[in-house]
Design a protein around this motif. Structure first.
Motif, PDB file in Angstrom:
ATOM      1  N   GLU A 197       0.816  -1.219   0.000  1.00 35.67           N
ATOM      2  CA  GLU A 197       0.000   0.000   0.000  1.00 35.67           C
ATOM      3  C   GLU A 197       0.850   1.269   0.000  1.00 35.67           C
ATOM      4  N   GLU A 198       1.951   1.242   0.762  1.00 36.01           N
ATOM      5  CA  GLU A 198       2.762   2.451   0.875  1.00 36.01           C
ATOM      6  C   GLU A 198       3.470   2.807  -0.428  1.00 36.01           C
ATOM      7  N   ARG A 199       3.559   1.821  -1.366  1.00 35.03           N
ATOM      8  CA  ARG A 199       4.217   2.086  -2.650  1.00 35.03           C
ATOM      9  C   ARG A 199       3.254   1.994  -3.836  1.00 35.03           C
ATOM     10  N   TYR A 200       1.984   1.698  -3.548  1.00 32.94           N
ATOM     11  CA  TYR A 200       0.986   1.530  -4.604  1.00 32.94           C
ATOM     12  C   TYR A 200       1.480   0.531  -5.652  1.00 32.94           C
ATOM     13  N   GLU A 201       1.875  -0.660  -5.156  1.00 29.63           N
ATOM     14  CA  GLU A 201       2.423  -1.694  -6.027  1.00 29.63           C
ATOM     15  C   GLU A 201       1.843  -3.057  -5.680  1.00 29.63           C
ATOM     16  N   LEU A 202       1.761  -3.923  -6.689  1.00 24.80           N
ATOM     17  CA  LEU A 202       1.548  -5.352  -6.483  1.00 24.80           C
ATOM     18  C   LEU A 202       2.881  -6.016  -6.804  1.00 24.80           C
ATOM     19  N   CYS A 203       3.404  -6.746  -5.839  1.00 22.15           N
ATOM     20  CA  CYS A 203       4.745  -7.313  -6.007  1.00 22.15           C
ATOM     21  C   CYS A 203       4.685  -8.837  -5.916  1.00 22.15           C
ATOM     22  N   GLY A 204       5.278  -9.531  -6.910  1.00 20.21           N
ATOM     23  CA  GLY A 204       5.344 -10.985  -6.901  1.00 20.21           C
ATOM     24  C   GLY A 204       6.382 -11.481  -5.909  1.00 20.21           C
ATOM     25  N   GLU A 205       5.972 -12.403  -5.043  1.00 20.62           N
ATOM     26  CA  GLU A 205       6.878 -12.856  -3.983  1.00 20.62           C
ATOM     27  C   GLU A 205       8.037 -13.691  -4.523  1.00 20.62           C
ATOM     28  N   MET A 206       7.788 -14.445  -5.609  1.00 18.72           N
ATOM     29  CA  MET A 206       8.846 -15.318  -6.130  1.00 18.72           C
ATOM     30  C   MET A 206       9.641 -14.646  -7.247  1.00 18.72           C
ATOM     31  N   THR A 207       8.937 -14.018  -8.176  1.00 17.50           N
ATOM     32  CA  THR A 207       9.615 -13.438  -9.336  1.00 17.50           C
ATOM     33  C   THR A 207      10.107 -12.017  -9.087  1.00 17.50           C
ATOM     34  N   GLY A 208       9.500 -11.340  -8.098  1.00 15.49           N
ATOM     35  CA  GLY A 208       9.857  -9.944  -7.860  1.00 15.49           C
ATOM     36  C   GLY A 208       9.244  -9.004  -8.875  1.00 15.49           C
ATOM     37  N   LYS A 209       8.396  -9.546  -9.742  1.00 17.54           N
ATOM     38  CA  LYS A 209       7.735  -8.728 -10.751  1.00 17.54           C
ATOM     39  C   LYS A 209       6.750  -7.784 -10.080  1.00 17.54           C
ATOM     40  N   THR A 210       6.701  -6.537 -10.558  1.00 20.81           N
ATOM     41  CA  THR A 210       5.818  -5.552  -9.933  1.00 20.81           C
ATOM     42  C   THR A 210       4.886  -4.914 -10.952  1.00 20.81           C
ATOM     43  N   TYR A 211       3.738  -4.522 -10.445  1.00 21.04           N
ATOM     44  CA  TYR A 211       2.785  -3.694 -11.197  1.00 21.04           C
ATOM     45  C   TYR A 211       2.544  -2.453 -10.353  1.00 21.04           C
ATOM     46  N   LYS A 212       2.867  -1.278 -10.899  1.00 23.16           N
ATOM     47  CA  LYS A 212       2.768  -0.067 -10.088  1.00 23.16           C
ATOM     48  C   LYS A 212       2.125   1.070 -10.874  1.00 23.16           C
ATOM     49  N   LEU A 213       1.606   2.029 -10.122  1.00 20.10           N
ATOM     50  CA  LEU A 213       0.954   3.190 -10.722  1.00 20.10           C
ATOM     51  C   LEU A 213       1.871   3.866 -11.731  1.00 20.10           C
ATOM     52  N   GLY A 214       1.284   4.250 -12.876  1.00 18.83           N
ATOM     53  CA  GLY A 214       2.033   4.967 -13.896  1.00 18.83           C
ATOM     54  C   GLY A 214       2.788   4.082 -14.865  1.00 18.83           C
ATOM     55  N   GLN A 215       2.801   2.772 -14.609  1.00 22.94           N
ATOM     56  CA  GLN A 215       3.557   1.837 -15.451  1.00 22.94           C
ATOM     57  C   GLN A 215       2.815   1.582 -16.760  1.00 22.94           C
ATOM     58  N   THR A 216       3.530   1.589 -17.869  1.00 17.99           N
ATOM     59  CA  THR A 216       2.945   1.251 -19.171  1.00 17.99           C
ATOM     60  C   THR A 216       2.822  -0.264 -19.287  1.00 17.99           C
ATOM     61  N   ILE A 217       1.679  -0.725 -19.807  1.00 14.91           N
ATOM     62  CA  ILE A 217       1.424  -2.162 -19.885  1.00 14.91           C
ATOM     63  C   ILE A 217       0.519  -2.455 -21.071  1.00 14.91           C
ATOM     64  N   ARG A 218       0.702  -3.619 -21.659  1.00 16.29           N
ATOM     65  CA  ARG A 218      -0.168  -4.061 -22.747  1.00 16.29           C
ATOM     66  C   ARG A 218      -1.169  -5.066 -22.179  1.00 16.29           C
ATOM     67  N   VAL A 219      -2.461  -4.839 -22.477  1.00 17.96           N
ATOM     68  CA  VAL A 219      -3.513  -5.685 -21.907  1.00 17.96           C
ATOM     69  C   VAL A 219      -4.443  -6.189 -23.008  1.00 17.96           C
ATOM     70  N   GLN A 220      -5.154  -7.263 -22.675  1.00 13.41           N
ATOM     71  CA  GLN A 220      -6.166  -7.821 -23.567  1.00 13.41           C
ATOM     72  C   GLN A 220      -7.536  -7.642 -22.911  1.00 13.41           C
ATOM     73  N   VAL A 221      -8.524  -7.241 -23.706  1.00 16.37           N
ATOM     74  CA  VAL A 221      -9.892  -7.088 -23.207  1.00 16.37           C
ATOM     75  C   VAL A 221     -10.526  -8.475 -23.116  1.00 16.37           C
ATOM     76  N   THR A 222     -10.999  -8.844 -21.918  1.00 16.21           N
ATOM     77  CA  THR A 222     -11.584 -10.186 -21.749  1.00 16.21           C
ATOM     78  C   THR A 222     -13.081 -10.168 -21.474  1.00 16.21           C
ATOM     79  N   GLY A 223     -13.615  -9.031 -21.066  1.00 17.67           N
ATOM     80  CA  GLY A 223     -15.043  -8.999 -20.774  1.00 17.67           C
ATOM     81  C   GLY A 223     -15.545  -7.598 -20.500  1.00 17.67           C
ATOM     82  N   CYS A 224     -16.844  -7.378 -20.782  1.00 20.12           N
ATOM     83  CA  CYS A 224     -17.502  -6.098 -20.529  1.00 20.12           C
ATOM     84  C   CYS A 224     -18.861  -6.381 -19.896  1.00 20.12           C
TER      85      CYS A 224
END
Length: 728
Positions: free
Chosen positions: A686-713
């Motif tokens: 919460e203090e960093r506004y991030e989702l962090c992977g415990e094993m890979t260390g991969k993070t998703y954070k505010l302001g990050q550019t990302i490519r996504v696929q639309v799966t549902g509406c």
């Protein structure tokens, strides 16, 4: 004994006798009176029993009476079991529901909302005004409480989708924050079938019985797939007014279609002054016009505002309806106006070539952007040209020869406008005015209401010219009437909460930025410096959004406390009386002051009515904003349905414990749920506004550019689902 018998009778479903009921009420009244005495100190049940000489065998009866008073909200109890008057331990706030049954209560003056578990909501629905008691402190410091009484229901009518059963039916509310379906008994469905959008009136909220609310359908809006029903449902859900009442229509017949010469009396005739309106292509309610000229090395700027108050006078049906509406509401496929079209698009609209009554703010401005003198006057004007932002921008920014030639007689005027606007903007920037330049949505629909295109609506030089001139007029008027010490309505924006700003300062330190808070105080200039530093950096969107979320909401007040975001000591809303009631209200005050009519009696009148106007119009403004956001969300979902399975590049615009939101360049936002991140176990920092992977260390954070696929509406929940696109 009587209390015990009454309680047993209630459990059996029997009515108590008048004598029993009377004795119960006497005992309740006695306890409330005792606890409201100044000398009373909160006590536990045993202490109360001793004080009242209640023998041990009757203490259960005393407890039952206390529980009844708690349920009614007439007394309160502490976490340690001490009973006191209602306000001693109980708090009053507004309940915000969640689709999973739990909720939060916002208490005025407290930054942290109180969490209410699903089994302790007391039957409260989203928006209800409730009385709660704090039970405990949850992990992380958030308090947890129980709703002990519903003071005011916010949902006597609801909009939802009807589902028919055997001999009964139920309505699923459109508002997902209302977690309970509404039970519709046989014979109360008006002939609705499954899939109908309906209005339902709640007859029994069920909180005392622990049951679902029960209601009756009052109107069938149409089937969920019928064109226009989607927006109509939102209109009804927010109780937005549609038709004007008969008294307003009758009054309209007395209003002329053209300005009559007898209304010119005492007005300054400015019809020969070169004047233009600059608005969007689709605008029809033109309530501001501009004139400009040289005054030595400085400028003479005229901001001319439609004199709506000449036609909409106090205590008339038009005025009462305008106050009831508070503001015009601009939905994606329609406008719900504050005033009827005969006024908003007709005699009050500053249409090209038409004589119009105005209230003008004529300002002398030096080369540094300072207002060295001004005059506020009742005027008659005539707009020479109806300009669009697109055309003016083509002249002042693109220097388009074809457009410049088309408007040759005004081209120099527009260039002079830009010159002055640049000076004014630079001056505001120097004092610390904060400018959040987030793109707005422009949604295009076909004739059936289907969205055909969504794009970001970007501001240009022409829109900024009008913004700069309106801001200056609003500040000038506010300062003038502040020093006249007259009752007035101001547009105020309070300083941000210091704790929030400290948390923001701690977060941005991770990126090497510092938010200075001299003496623990936050200043707009320091926030502006921060935004200037992050401009053009990868973390710009992240820090800008977090800074905006740390700010408070602007509102209307009778006290001039300044506008933090604009770094302005004086600010009001003077420039849009066709679509905002506060502007119309202060026009009346200004005109009375100009005519010398603000005597002691009239001052007392305005001092009496303005507090209510400020609160009501602030609330109606929030309602309009929410309705506009809901219609935009709905049309964005409908638009993205055609792109399910396709990929887009976006920016992470929000990170939570349940996933992260991604905003596409066209302003469409969707959610990547944490359950879709199957490559690792992700923890929300919460203090960093991030989702962090415990094993890979991969993070998703505010302001990050990302490519996504639309799966549902999902049209019902107005949500769009994304998953991270596969990396090759």
């Amino acid at each position: 004994k009587t209390v015990g018998k009454e309680d047993r009778n209630q459990k059996k479903g029997l009515e108590r006798s008048p004598s029993e009921a009377g004795l119960l009420e006497q005992r309740k009244a006695m306890l409330v009176s005792l606890m409201n005495e100044e000398a009373y100190v909160p006590m536990k049940l045993k202490e109360l029993a001793i004080l009242l000489n209640v023998p041990k065998e009757q203490r259960e009866e005393l407890k039952q009476v206390l529980n009844l008073l708690l349920a009614e909200g007439k007394i309160s109890v502490s976490k340690k079991g001490k009973f006191g008057k209602a306000e001693t331990f109980a708090l009053v706030g507004v309940f915000s529901g969640h689709s999973r049954g739990f909720g939060f209560v916002a208490i005025e003056g407290k930054e942290e909302d109180v969490f209410i578990p699903a089994d302790k909501t007391g039957g409260a629905l989203h928006g209800d005004k409730v009385q709660i008691v704090i039970d405990s402190e949850r992990r992380g410091g958030r308090p947890e409480g129980t709703v002990v009484r519903i003071l005011e229901h916010a949902n006597e009518t609801l909009v939802g989708t009807y589902q028919k059963g055997k001999g009964y039916g139920f309505v699923v509310p459109d508002n997902q924050k209302i977690s309970k379906d509404i039970f519709i008994p046989q014979g109360c469905d008006q002939g609705a079938v499954s899939g109908h959008k309906v209005m339902v009136k709640i007859k029994d909220f069920g909180e005392k019985k622990g049951k679902k609310p029960e209601g009756v359908i009052t109107e069938i809006l149409g089937h969920i797939h019928d064109p226009g029903v989607d927006i109509l449902s939102i209109v009804r859900a927010y109780d937005l007014p549609e038709e004007f009442p008969g008294a307003v229509k009758t009054q309209l017949k007395q209003i002329p279609d053209e300005v009559t010469k007898d209304s010119w009396a005492g007005r300054k005739d400015l019809r020969d002054l070169p004047t233009v309106t600059i608005d969007g292509e689709e605008a029809k309610d033109l309530d501001d016009a501009i004139s400009i000229g040289r005054a030595g090395e400085g400028y003479l700027l005229g901001v001319h505002i439609a004199d709506v108050s000449h036609y909409v006078q106090e205590h008339t049906p038009l005025d009462e309806e305008a106050l009831k509406r508070g503001t015009s509401v601009y939905l994606v496929d329609r406008v719900i106006p504050m005033l009827p079209h005969k006024l908003s698009n007709g005699i009050c609209s500053l249409n090209e070539g038409e004589d119009r009554l105005a209230l003008s703010c004529l300002m002398e401005i030096d080369s540094q952007g300072n207002v060295t003198g001004h005059e506020i006057a009742e005027t008659v004007i005539r707009s020479d040209r109806r300009m669009t932002y697109t055309a003016v921008n083509a002249i002042v920014t693109d220097h388009d020869p074809q457009v410049t030639a088309e408007y040759a007689e005004f081209a120099e005027m527009f260039l002079l406008m830009k010159e002055l606007a640049d000076i004014l903007r630079k001056k505001r920037h120097a004092r610390g005015s904060i400018d959040f330049d987030f793109p707005e949505s422009k949604i295009l629909l076909d004739e059936k209401g289907k969205p055909t295109e969504i794009k970001a609506y970007e501001r240009n030089a022409a829109t900024r010219i009008i913004e700069d001139f309106m801001l200056l007029a609003n500040e000038t008027v506010a300062e003038d009437y502040f020093w006249q010490e007259l009752p007035f309505l101001y547009r105020t924006h309070d300083k941000p909460d210091e704790d929030r700003m400290k948390r923001l300062g701690t977060f941005i330190n991770n990126f090497g930025y510092v938010l200075r808070m001299p003496g623990g105080q936050v200043y707009p200039k320091e926030i502006q410096k921060l935004l200037d530093k992050v401009e053009g950096t990868p973390e710009e969107l992240l820090i800008s959004r977090l800074t905006l979320r740390s700010m408070k909401q602007a509102k209307y007040t009778i006290e001039n406390t300044g506008h933090f975001g604009l770094a302005a000591r004086y600010y009001t809303h003077f420039t849009s009386p066709i679509r905002r009631y506060p502007d119309l209200q202060i026009h009346r005050i200004m005109k009375e002051a100009l005519h010398g009519g603000l005597t002691g009696k009239r001052i007392s009148h305005y001092e009496k009515i303005l507090p209510k106007v400020a609160v009501q119009t602030s609330a109606l403004e929030r309602r309009a904003d929410e309705a506009e956001r809901e219609t935009d969300k709905l049309k964005k979902v409908q638009y993205m349905e055609q792109f399910v399975g396709q990929e887009f590049e976006g920016v992470i615009s929000g990170v939570t414990s349940w996933g992260f939101y991604v905003e596409l360049p066209n302003t469409v936002e969707g959610l990547v749920h944490i359950s879709e991140l199957r490559d690792d176990y992700y923890v929300f920092l919460e203090e960093r506004y991030e989702l962090c992977g415990e094993m890979t260390g991969k993070t998703y954070k505010l302001g990050q550019t990302i490519r996504v696929q639309v799966t549902g509406c999902d049209r019902f929940s107005k949500t769009i689902d994304f998953i991270p696109a596969k990396e090759f």
